[in-house]
Every structure is written in C-alpha cells, then in structure tokens.
Design a protein around this motif. Structure first.
Motif, mmCIF file in Angstrom:
data_model
loop_
_atom_site.group_PDB
_atom_site.id
_atom_site.type_symbol
_atom_site.label_atom_id
_atom_site.label_comp_id
_atom_site.label_asym_id
_atom_site.label_seq_id
_atom_site.Cartn_x
_atom_site.Cartn_y
_atom_site.Cartn_z
ATOM 1 N N MET A 1 -12.867 1.794 4.807
ATOM 2 C CA MET A 1 -11.547 1.161 4.881
ATOM 3 C C MET A 1 -11.206 0.509 3.542
ATOM 4 S SD MET A 1 -10.065 1.517 7.854
ATOM 5 C CE MET A 1 -8.991 0.116 7.987
ATOM 6 N N PRO A 2 -9.970 0.656 3.059
ATOM 7 C CA PRO A 2 -9.597 -0.009 1.806
ATOM 8 C C PRO A 2 -9.529 -1.511 2.005
ATOM 9 C CG PRO A 2 -7.679 1.005 2.840
ATOM 10 C CD PRO A 2 -8.877 1.453 3.625
ATOM 11 N N GLU A 3 -9.677 -2.268 0.902
ATOM 12 C CA GLU A 3 -9.663 -3.715 0.982
ATOM 13 C C GLU A 3 -8.245 -4.270 0.870
ATOM 14 O OE1 GLU A 3 -10.550 -2.693 -3.352
ATOM 15 O OE2 GLU A 3 -10.718 -1.832 -1.342
ATOM 16 N N TYR A 4 -7.258 -3.489 1.189
ATOM 17 C CA TYR A 4 -5.872 -3.923 1.205
ATOM 18 C C TYR A 4 -5.219 -3.322 2.442
ATOM 19 C CZ TYR A 4 -5.606 0.716 -0.893
ATOM 20 O OH TYR A 4 -5.750 2.052 -1.149
ATOM 21 N N GLU A 5 -4.109 -3.881 2.833
ATOM 22 C CA GLU A 5 -3.419 -3.435 4.048
ATOM 23 C C GLU A 5 -2.065 -2.861 3.675
ATOM 24 O OE1 GLU A 5 -1.870 -5.216 8.351
ATOM 25 O OE2 GLU A 5 -3.095 -6.437 6.998
ATOM 26 N N LEU A 6 -1.813 -1.638 4.103
ATOM 27 C CA LEU A 6 -0.533 -1.013 3.831
ATOM 28 C C LEU A 6 0.570 -1.692 4.637
ATOM 29 C CD1 LEU A 6 -1.480 2.784 3.860
ATOM 30 C CD2 LEU A 6 -0.768 1.444 1.894
ATOM 31 N N PRO A 7 1.819 -1.645 4.132
ATOM 32 C CA PRO A 7 2.932 -2.177 4.923
ATOM 33 C C PRO A 7 3.021 -1.483 6.274
ATOM 34 C CG PRO A 7 3.627 -1.680 2.680
ATOM 35 C CD PRO A 7 2.253 -1.113 2.843
ATOM 36 N N LYS A 8 3.414 -2.236 7.293
ATOM 37 C CA LYS A 8 3.520 -1.658 8.620
ATOM 38 C C LYS A 8 4.695 -0.693 8.695
ATOM 39 C CE LYS A 8 1.346 -5.532 11.028
ATOM 40 N NZ LYS A 8 1.494 -6.581 12.073
ATOM 41 N N PHE A 9 4.535 0.320 9.527
ATOM 42 C CA PHE A 9 5.584 1.314 9.729
ATOM 43 C C PHE A 9 6.850 0.639 10.255
ATOM 44 C CE2 PHE A 9 7.678 4.131 12.865
ATOM 45 C CZ PHE A 9 8.137 5.106 12.001
ATOM 46 N N ASP A 10 7.987 0.967 9.669
ATOM 47 C CA ASP A 10 9.267 0.417 10.095
ATOM 48 C C ASP A 10 9.843 1.284 11.212
ATOM 49 O OD1 ASP A 10 11.750 -0.621 10.457
ATOM 50 O OD2 ASP A 10 12.514 -0.164 8.457
ATOM 51 N N GLU A 45 1.051 3.559 -0.520
ATOM 52 C CA GLU A 45 -0.251 3.128 -1.030
ATOM 53 C C GLU A 45 -0.219 3.020 -2.548
ATOM 54 O OE1 GLU A 45 -5.007 4.131 -0.503
ATOM 55 O OE2 GLU A 45 -3.516 5.594 0.161
ATOM 56 N N ALA A 46 0.422 4.000 -3.188
ATOM 57 C CA ALA A 46 0.547 3.954 -4.651
ATOM 58 C C ALA A 46 1.285 2.688 -5.078
ATOM 59 C CB ALA A 46 1.278 5.197 -5.151
ATOM 60 N N LEU A 47 2.389 2.372 -4.404
ATOM 61 C CA LEU A 47 3.163 1.180 -4.752
ATOM 62 C C LEU A 47 2.350 -0.092 -4.553
ATOM 63 C CD1 LEU A 47 6.634 2.088 -3.218
ATOM 64 C CD2 LEU A 47 6.189 1.613 -5.628
ATOM 65 N N LEU A 48 1.631 -0.164 -3.442
ATOM 66 C CA LEU A 48 0.843 -1.362 -3.178
ATOM 67 C C LEU A 48 -0.226 -1.559 -4.238
ATOM 68 C CD1 LEU A 48 0.075 -3.749 -1.431
ATOM 69 C CD2 LEU A 48 -1.265 -2.198 -0.001
ATOM 70 N N LEU A 49 -0.909 -0.481 -4.602
ATOM 71 C CA LEU A 49 -1.946 -0.592 -5.632
ATOM 72 C C LEU A 49 -1.356 -1.053 -6.957
ATOM 73 C CD1 LEU A 49 -3.956 2.614 -4.730
ATOM 74 C CD2 LEU A 49 -4.862 0.280 -4.711
ATOM 75 N N MET A 50 -0.187 -0.555 -7.278
ATOM 76 C CA MET A 50 0.428 -0.967 -8.536
ATOM 77 C C MET A 50 0.862 -2.423 -8.494
ATOM 78 S SD MET A 50 2.439 2.483 -9.773
ATOM 79 C CE MET A 50 3.169 2.930 -8.202
ATOM 80 N N ARG A 51 1.331 -2.888 -7.331
ATOM 81 C CA ARG A 51 1.686 -4.306 -7.203
ATOM 82 C C ARG A 51 0.461 -5.190 -7.315
ATOM 83 N NH1 ARG A 51 5.667 -2.509 -2.498
ATOM 84 N NH2 ARG A 51 7.558 -2.228 -3.750
ATOM 85 N N LEU A 52 -0.691 -4.655 -6.958
ATOM 86 C CA LEU A 52 -1.953 -5.376 -7.126
ATOM 87 C C LEU A 52 -2.501 -5.224 -8.548
ATOM 88 C CD1 LEU A 52 -3.666 -4.402 -3.733
ATOM 89 C CD2 LEU A 52 -2.691 -6.628 -4.360
#
Length: 232
Positions: A1-10, A45-52
């Motif tokens: 499991m990745p150590e970050y959480e993806l945004p929830k499905f809208d 996931e790409a966006l979240l990683l870049m924000r991190l």
C-alpha cells in the motif's frame, strides 16, 4: 500500500450528470468510458505525488499514462480526448513544479482543447466545459510566477468573462463556443436530482455561489509567491 491516500471518488462528477441526460449517454458512460476510468486514478496519483514534491515519482506515473493513451487503438475518440484532458492537466502541473512555465502553459491549453474535442464528439459531455475556467486560472498562475503580468491579467479577464457568461469556456471545432448558459441549460434539462448532486453543481447554477468561489480564487491569484505584504 502507498504511504499516501488518493482523493476519494467524486460520485457527482460529470459522468453522473451525463448518464442522466439520456439512454445513449448512459450507455456511453457505462460501456465505453468506464473501462478507462482507472487511467483517471493514475493521473490523480501523479498529481498527488507532485503536490508532495515527489516529482520523479509523479513523472513516472505520467509516462505510464502517456503509454496507456498511445495504446488506445480503436477506442472511442471522445474517450481518448477525456483521457488526454487528464494527462495534459497533470503534465502542466508537473512543468509548473519544475518552473518550466512555457511548457506548463502549453499543456494547460492542450487540456482545454481536449475538452472541446470531447464535447464536439459527444455533446452530452458539456458539463466538462466548466473545468476550462480552471485551466485559464492555472495559466494565469503560470504567467504570474513567470512575472508576465499582462499575460496574467489577460487570463484573469478570460476567467471573469467565462464565469459571467460573456466568454466561452471552450470553442468546438466548428466554431461553436460553449458558454455558461449552455452548461446551465444542460443541467436544468435533467430529471430531478438529489440534493447532494445539486449541491455539487451549485457553482454553475447559483450566481452567488459562483461569485463567492471566484472571489476566493482571485484573491489567491494576487498573493504572489515569495512576496510579503506589509500590513499597518
């Protein structure tokens, strides 16, 4: 499991509303579009990683997404344009993080073009057009960080025009502009929807809610990174 959480499905994104607009649209969403939805999660996931600030990892996801798009032989062209919209928006953010502002601006313009292409092919995708004011806001932010003030103001004027209904969110290949009134008409023609769904599109249908959101975005835009504002 990745150590970050993806945004929830809208649950009340544009596919929800597109499905309600008719049998053809519902079949398209369920049978044509849905198999490719995991690619949206890859872009998120790409966006979240870049924000991190994990840019190399984010870039790796973008490479995978680009490869998946290039392998979409025989896919409905409108679906491909939807996926291209995800890709170019995320790619623009990657370039923004790298301070490659010219490439970032071009990617955001391509994201808007992808939305226009998708709507031109499948008119029931018109709710997607509302995303385009966000692309123009991003282009204003890119210009701001590049200290291109006239360009920034031009993009901000475009956003204001979009949200007032005076300018189109995007322009289709035949020259038709998709304006606020077109998106509003689409939503108002739908059968009755749940209160939660109506809340999700309040910005579009309610002038006050739209002005309030726009005001917060505009205030954010004029906070220049790295510049302290003295207060008395």
């Amino acid at each position: 499991m990745p150590e970050y959480e993806l945004p929830k499905f809208d649950p009340y994104g544009w596919p929800y509303f597109a499905r309600l607009s008719g049998e053809e649209a519902a079949r398209w969403v369920d049978e044509v579009y849905r198999p490719y939805f995991p690619l949206s999660e890859l872009s998120q996931e790409a966006l979240l990683l870049m924000r991190l600030r994990r840019l190399d990892e984010g870039s790796e996801r973008l490479v995978r997404l680009r490869a998946a798009i290039d392998a979409m032989e025989g896919a409905d062209p409108a679906v491909r344009s939807v996926v291209e919209r995800w890709y170019h928006a995320a790619l623009g953010y990657y370039f923004y993080c790298r301070e490659a502002f010219g490439e970032a601006d071009e990617a955001m313009a391509r994201a808007r073009d992808a939305v226009a292409d998708a709507i031109g092919r499948r008119p029931f995708l018109v709710p997607m057009a509302y995303d385009c004011f966000g692309f123009s806001l991003h282009r204003a932010r890119i210009a701001r960080n590049g200290r291109r003030w006239d360009e920034m103001e031009a993009h901000m004027d475009e956003v204001r025009g979009m949200l007032r209904g005076a300018l189109p969110f995007c322009v289709l290949a035949d020259g038709t502009g998709v304006r606020l009134a077109d998106i509003q008409a689409f939503y108002r023609a739908l059968p009755p929807i749940a209160d939660e769904a109506r809340e999700a599109i309040a910005d579009v249908l309610d002038d006050g809610a739209r002005r309030k959101r726009a005001s917060s975005k505009f205030l954010e835009m004029y906070r220049i990174p790295g510049v302290c504002i003295p207060y008395p």
